[in-house]
Scaffold this motif. Structure first.
Motif, PDB file in Angstrom:
ATOM      1  N   PRO A 206      -3.985   8.832   3.814  1.00 31.87           N
ATOM      2  CA  PRO A 206      -3.300   8.319   2.621  1.00 31.87           C
ATOM      3  C   PRO A 206      -3.008   9.416   1.598  1.00 31.87           C
ATOM      4  O   PRO A 206      -2.029   9.319   0.850  1.00 31.87           O
ATOM      5  N   ARG A 207      -3.847  10.449   1.570  1.00 28.70           N
ATOM      6  CA  ARG A 207      -3.585  11.548   0.644  1.00 28.70           C
ATOM      7  C   ARG A 207      -2.313  12.285   1.052  1.00 28.70           C
ATOM      8  O   ARG A 207      -1.507  12.662   0.199  1.00 28.70           O
ATOM      9  N   TRP A 208      -2.135  12.514   2.353  1.00 29.38           N
ATOM     10  CA  TRP A 208      -0.907  13.166   2.808  1.00 29.38           C
ATOM     11  C   TRP A 208       0.296  12.272   2.541  1.00 29.38           C
ATOM     12  O   TRP A 208       1.344  12.745   2.090  1.00 29.38           O
ATOM     13  N   LEU A 209       0.170  10.966   2.815  1.00 35.48           N
ATOM     14  CA  LEU A 209       1.277  10.033   2.576  1.00 35.48           C
ATOM     15  C   LEU A 209       1.711  10.064   1.118  1.00 35.48           C
ATOM     16  O   LEU A 209       2.913  10.043   0.819  1.00 35.48           O
ATOM     17  N   LEU A 210       0.739  10.151   0.215  1.00 40.71           N
ATOM     18  CA  LEU A 210       1.074  10.141  -1.203  1.00 40.71           C
ATOM     19  C   LEU A 210       1.808  11.412  -1.605  1.00 40.71           C
ATOM     20  O   LEU A 210       2.713  11.376  -2.443  1.00 40.71           O
ATOM     21  N   THR A 211       1.429  12.569  -1.019  1.00 35.94           N
ATOM     22  CA  THR A 211       2.141  13.808  -1.347  1.00 35.94           C
ATOM     23  C   THR A 211       3.596  13.747  -0.917  1.00 35.94           C
ATOM     24  O   THR A 211       4.431  14.491  -1.435  1.00 35.94           O
ATOM     25  N   LYS A 212       3.894  12.872   0.049  1.00 36.73           N
ATOM     26  CA  LYS A 212       5.273  12.714   0.524  1.00 36.73           C
ATOM     27  C   LYS A 212       6.000  11.564  -0.175  1.00 36.73           C
ATOM     28  O   LYS A 212       7.114  11.200   0.202  1.00 36.73           O
ATOM     29  N   GLY A 213       5.333  10.950  -1.158  1.00 37.30           N
ATOM     30  CA  GLY A 213       5.956   9.867  -1.915  1.00 37.30           C
ATOM     31  C   GLY A 213       5.958   8.537  -1.195  1.00 37.30           C
ATOM     32  O   GLY A 213       6.633   7.595  -1.648  1.00 37.30           O
ATOM     33  N   ARG A 214       5.193   8.400  -0.127  1.00 36.46           N
ATOM     34  CA  ARG A 214       5.177   7.154   0.670  1.00 36.46           C
ATOM     35  C   ARG A 214       4.057   6.256   0.131  1.00 36.46           C
ATOM     36  O   ARG A 214       3.005   6.076   0.725  1.00 36.46           O
ATOM     37  N   LYS A 215       4.335   5.645  -1.040  1.00 33.83           N
ATOM     38  CA  LYS A 215       3.322   4.930  -1.807  1.00 33.83           C
ATOM     39  C   LYS A 215       2.792   3.693  -1.089  1.00 33.83           C
ATOM     40  O   LYS A 215       1.577   3.457  -1.050  1.00 33.83           O
ATOM     41  N   GLU A 216       3.685   2.886  -0.546  1.00 29.21           N
ATOM     42  CA  GLU A 216       3.263   1.624   0.064  1.00 29.21           C
ATOM     43  C   GLU A 216       2.391   1.869   1.300  1.00 29.21           C
ATOM     44  O   GLU A 216       1.383   1.185   1.512  1.00 29.21           O
ATOM     45  N   GLU A 217       2.764   2.861   2.106  1.00 28.13           N
ATOM     46  CA  GLU A 217       1.960   3.193   3.297  1.00 28.13           C
ATOM     47  C   GLU A 217       0.579   3.702   2.877  1.00 28.13           C
ATOM     48  O   GLU A 217      -0.435   3.343   3.486  1.00 28.13           O
ATOM     49  N   ALA A 218       0.558   4.538   1.840  1.00 26.43           N
ATOM     50  CA  ALA A 218      -0.719   5.058   1.350  1.00 26.43           C
ATOM     51  C   ALA A 218      -1.611   3.924   0.866  1.00 26.43           C
ATOM     52  O   ALA A 218      -2.820   3.896   1.151  1.00 26.43           O
ATOM     53  N   ARG A 219      -1.025   2.978   0.133  1.00 24.28           N
ATOM     54  CA  ARG A 219      -1.805   1.843  -0.367  1.00 24.28           C
ATOM     55  C   ARG A 219      -2.420   1.037   0.771  1.00 24.28           C
ATOM     56  O   ARG A 219      -3.599   0.668   0.729  1.00 24.28           O
ATOM     57  N   ARG A 220      -1.648   0.783   1.826  1.00 22.82           N
ATOM     58  CA  ARG A 220      -2.152  -0.009   2.952  1.00 22.82           C
ATOM     59  C   ARG A 220      -3.327   0.683   3.645  1.00 22.82           C
ATOM     60  O   ARG A 220      -4.301   0.037   4.032  1.00 22.82           O
ATOM     61  N   VAL A 221      -3.229   2.003   3.808  1.00 25.10           N
ATOM     62  CA  VAL A 221      -4.325   2.734   4.463  1.00 25.10           C
ATOM     63  C   VAL A 221      -5.575   2.720   3.585  1.00 25.10           C
ATOM     64  O   VAL A 221      -6.690   2.523   4.085  1.00 25.10           O
ATOM     65  N   ILE A 222      -5.410   2.927   2.274  1.00 21.42           N
ATOM     66  CA  ILE A 222      -6.563   2.900   1.370  1.00 21.42           C
ATOM     67  C   ILE A 222      -7.264   1.549   1.457  1.00 21.42           C
ATOM     68  O   ILE A 222      -8.497   1.469   1.534  1.00 21.42           O
ATOM     69  N   GLU A 223      -6.482   0.478   1.464  1.00 19.24           N
ATOM     70  CA  GLU A 223      -7.061  -0.866   1.550  1.00 19.24           C
ATOM     71  C   GLU A 223      -7.764  -1.088   2.887  1.00 19.24           C
ATOM     72  O   GLU A 223      -8.796  -1.779   2.950  1.00 19.24           O
ATOM     73  N   GLU A 224      -7.230  -0.504   3.945  1.00 22.22           N
ATOM     74  CA  GLU A 224      -7.885  -0.602   5.251  1.00 22.22           C
ATOM     75  C   GLU A 224      -9.244   0.102   5.225  1.00 22.22           C
ATOM     76  O   GLU A 224     -10.231  -0.402   5.774  1.00 22.22           O
ATOM     77  N   VAL A 225      -9.312   1.244   4.559  1.00 19.72           N
ATOM     78  CA  VAL A 225     -10.551   2.021   4.516  1.00 19.72           C
ATOM     79  C   VAL A 225     -11.604   1.330   3.648  1.00 19.72           C
ATOM     80  O   VAL A 225     -12.768   1.200   4.053  1.00 19.72           O
ATOM     81  N   ILE A 226     -11.216   0.873   2.453  1.00 19.14           N
ATOM     82  CA  ILE A 226     -12.202   0.265   1.550  1.00 19.14           C
ATOM     83  C   ILE A 226     -12.504  -1.184   1.924  1.00 19.14           C
ATOM     84  O   ILE A 226     -13.472  -1.776   1.428  1.00 19.14           O
ATOM     85  N   GLY A 227     -11.665  -1.767   2.793  1.00 15.61           N
ATOM     86  CA  GLY A 227     -11.935  -3.118   3.302  1.00 15.61           C
ATOM     87  C   GLY A 227     -11.574  -4.242   2.363  1.00 15.61           C
ATOM     88  O   GLY A 227     -12.070  -5.363   2.509  1.00 15.61           O
ATOM     89  N   LYS A 228     -10.697  -3.975   1.388  1.00 17.47           N
ATOM     90  CA  LYS A 228     -10.261  -5.010   0.450  1.00 17.47           C
ATOM     91  C   LYS A 228      -9.002  -4.523  -0.264  1.00 17.47           C
ATOM     92  O   LYS A 228      -8.695  -3.319  -0.246  1.00 17.47           O
ATOM     93  N   PRO A 229      -8.265  -5.432  -0.905  1.00 21.01           N
ATOM     94  CA  PRO A 229      -7.070  -4.997  -1.645  1.00 21.01           C
ATOM     95  C   PRO A 229      -7.446  -4.136  -2.844  1.00 21.01           C
ATOM     96  O   PRO A 229      -8.524  -4.295  -3.431  1.00 21.01           O
ATOM     97  N   LEU A 230      -6.567  -3.218  -3.191  1.00 15.80           N
ATOM     98  CA  LEU A 230      -6.751  -2.446  -4.420  1.00 15.80           C
ATOM     99  C   LEU A 230      -6.696  -3.389  -5.616  1.00 15.80           C
ATOM    100  O   LEU A 230      -5.993  -4.414  -5.582  1.00 15.80           O
ATOM    101  N   ASP A 231      -7.419  -3.054  -6.683  1.00 18.66           N
ATOM    102  CA  ASP A 231      -7.370  -3.935  -7.851  1.00 18.66           C
ATOM    103  C   ASP A 231      -5.984  -3.883  -8.486  1.00 18.66           C
ATOM    104  O   ASP A 231      -5.205  -2.951  -8.277  1.00 18.66           O
ATOM    105  N   THR A 232      -5.677  -4.903  -9.271  1.00 19.54           N
ATOM    106  CA  THR A 232      -4.338  -5.075  -9.834  1.00 19.54           C
ATOM    107  C   THR A 232      -3.904  -3.885 -10.678  1.00 19.54           C
ATOM    108  O   THR A 232      -2.746  -3.437 -10.610  1.00 19.54           O
ATOM    109  N   ASP A 233      -4.832  -3.334 -11.462  1.00 21.78           N
ATOM    110  CA  ASP A 233      -4.489  -2.179 -12.320  1.00 21.78           C
ATOM    111  C   ASP A 233      -4.053  -0.978 -11.486  1.00 21.78           C
ATOM    112  O   ASP A 233      -3.076  -0.295 -11.825  1.00 21.78           O
ATOM    113  N   ALA A 234      -4.770  -0.728 -10.379  1.00 20.35           N
ATOM    114  CA  ALA A 234      -4.439   0.410  -9.525  1.00 20.35           C
ATOM    115  C   ALA A 234      -3.079   0.219  -8.874  1.00 20.35           C
ATOM    116  O   ALA A 234      -2.287   1.164  -8.776  1.00 20.35           O
TER     117      ALA A 234
END
Length: 462
Positions: A206-234
């Motif tokens: 997800p860090r590499w995805l974010l450097t390429k501006g691929r925000k939605e893909e990065a968000r999905r991977v982060i949520e997969e790793v932490i095992g829950k959706p990102l909070d609304t503020d994030a």
């Protein structure tokens, strides 16, 4: 919201979370490639006599065959770092092992020395592609607190490979030297295939995805790793922050904007490669010259190396990267000095010093080089930096392989002692402490240092 603050907030939960099965899976997948590299490099040392018997190459050509994988590693790592930072971690993570498996099988079917040399260089090229991925991938998914431990466990797979390769090689020698070397080389395809199949379906960093501006893909991977959706503020921060893909000139950026750290890690690994390859690849010759029992001594050597790794795993996130590095170099220097000074008839003392040398490698530079290279550099050039380190270090290995066969055992001992002592001095002068910091914190600190250096250079011009 500025870019650096966004990254810090977005990855805060990944950074602070406890270890999960996902992290151990990533460790096994990255470490598996390193195991394959170690197995592949170590096992050929037991097959060189059979290659000599089969093809009768000159001493120089036989030496090149022994070094061929390391030469391929050098080329592959220098290429791969740039490619992995440019196109991503996931794709190369699969392709490099496909490449490796094909050529490792081919290397056991060759009909002459030159075919073998080319095949083995290509084998090394394939596995050389893996190191920049392994360190970048694992560091970018690891929580902050145990990150050092994970990165050390990653390189431990190389030394475990030594424990496995030694008995396998001696068992295969029972089929006769003339064919055993072929089985030795092709046997590396078995663990490689297992790792390759296990890697299918791994997510992109997800860090590499974010450097390429691929925000939605990065968000999905982060949520997969932490095992829950990102909070609304994030999520809102991510959606509302304008992200311009990070631009990098890769090696140019590495060597001009991160010059100090690039020189540090390059020289650090160059010196370690001399010490490591001098005692591991030339291990059978060392043992013979010191009148040590071959198979038993090799097993003890690699086992003590793993013991050193375990000590490092238990201490690196507590006492820090710099401390364990210095302990390792100092112990290596002391043990090599003991090998120089002890009478050659004092077998117990020689065996103890030889195997403790391996342990101190595991405690210090043999482990911490795998921690420093991903931690000292930002995401956009992290793999490039690892490729640089591997390339410079493998050059030390190539030079060791070229010159060591032509010099006496005593000269080898003096050179390895010098490399170890210089490594200690070099680390005392330049090794940093990075424990307990997120990758974003380290990058931000490095950026501040770069800006200060740039201002100083500009001021000096005027």
């Amino acid at each position: 919201m500025d870019w650096e603050t966004l990254k810090e907030k977005l990855f805060s939960e990944m950074n602070s979370m406890k270890s999960k099965p996902f992290h151990y899976r990533m460790l096994l997948l990255t470490g598996g490639g390193i195991f394959v590299d170690g197995y592949n490099i170590i096992i050929i040392s037991f097959g060189l006599a059979g290659i000599q018997e089969a093809f009768h190459p000159s001493a120089y050509l036989l030496g090149l065959i022994g070094l061929s994988v390391i030469i391929g590693n050098l080329i592959g790592a220098l290429i791969a770092g740039y490619v992995v930072d440019k196109v991503g971690r996931k794709t190369i993570f699969i392709l490099d092992l496909i490449f490796f498996v094909g050529f490792v099988i081919l290397s056991g079917l060759v009909t002459n020395s030159y075919e073998l040399l080319i095949a083995r260089i290509l084998v090394g090229l394939g596995i050389g592609l893996d190191y920049p991925i392994a360190t970048s991938y694992l560091s970018e998914f690891s929580p902050v607190k145990p990150r050092g431990k994970y990165l050390v466990m990653n390189i431990t797979f190389f030394n475990i490979a030594g424990i496995v390769a030694t008995p396998v090689a001696y068992w295969l020698l029972g089929f006769g030297e003339l064919v055993a070397w072929r089985y030795m080389l092709m046997s590396a395809a078995i663990p490689a295939l297992i790792v390759l199949l296990a890697r299918l379906g791994t997510p992109e960093s997800p860090r590499w995805l974010l450097t390429k501006g691929r925000k939605e893909e990065a968000r999905r991977v982060i949520e997969e790793v932490i095992g829950k959706p990102l909070d609304t503020d994030a999520v809102e921060l991510l959606e509302n922050t304008e992200i311009t893909p990070e631009h990098s000139t890769y090696y140019k950026e590495l060597l001009t904007k991160h010059t100090r750290d690039a020189i540090f890690i390059g020289v650090f690994y160059f010196l370690f490669a001399i010490a490591f390859l001098g005692t591991s690849i030339f291990g059978p010759e060392f043992e013979s010259g010191l009148h040590l029992p071959g198979e038993i001594s090799s097993m003890i050597f690699w086992s003590l190396f793993v013991v050193g790794d375990i000590i490092c795993i238990l201490s690196i996130d507590r006492i820090g990267r710099r401390s364990v590095t210095l302990i390792g170099w100092a112990g290596m220097s002391a043990m090599m000095l003991a090998l120089i000074l002890l009478p050659k008839s004092y077998y117990i003392g020689l065996e103890l010093a030889f195997t403790l040398f391996a342990m101190f490698q595991g405690i210090g530079p043999g482990s911490t080089h795998m921690v420093y290279s991903p931690e000292l550099f930002p995401t956009r050039i992290r793999a490039t930096a690892e490729g640089w380190k591997q390339g410079v270090g493998r050059l030390g290995g190539v030079l060791t392989g070229v010159f060591f066969p032509a010099i006496s055992l005593d000269d080898k001992l003096y050179i390895i002692f010098a490399a170890s002592a210089l490594g200690l001095i070099w680390s005392l002068a330049l090794a940093k402490e990075t424990k307990g910091k997120s990758l974003e914190e380290i990058s931000e600190k490095a950026k501040i240092e770069e800006d200060k250096t740039s201002i100083k250079r500009t001021t000096e011009r005027f």
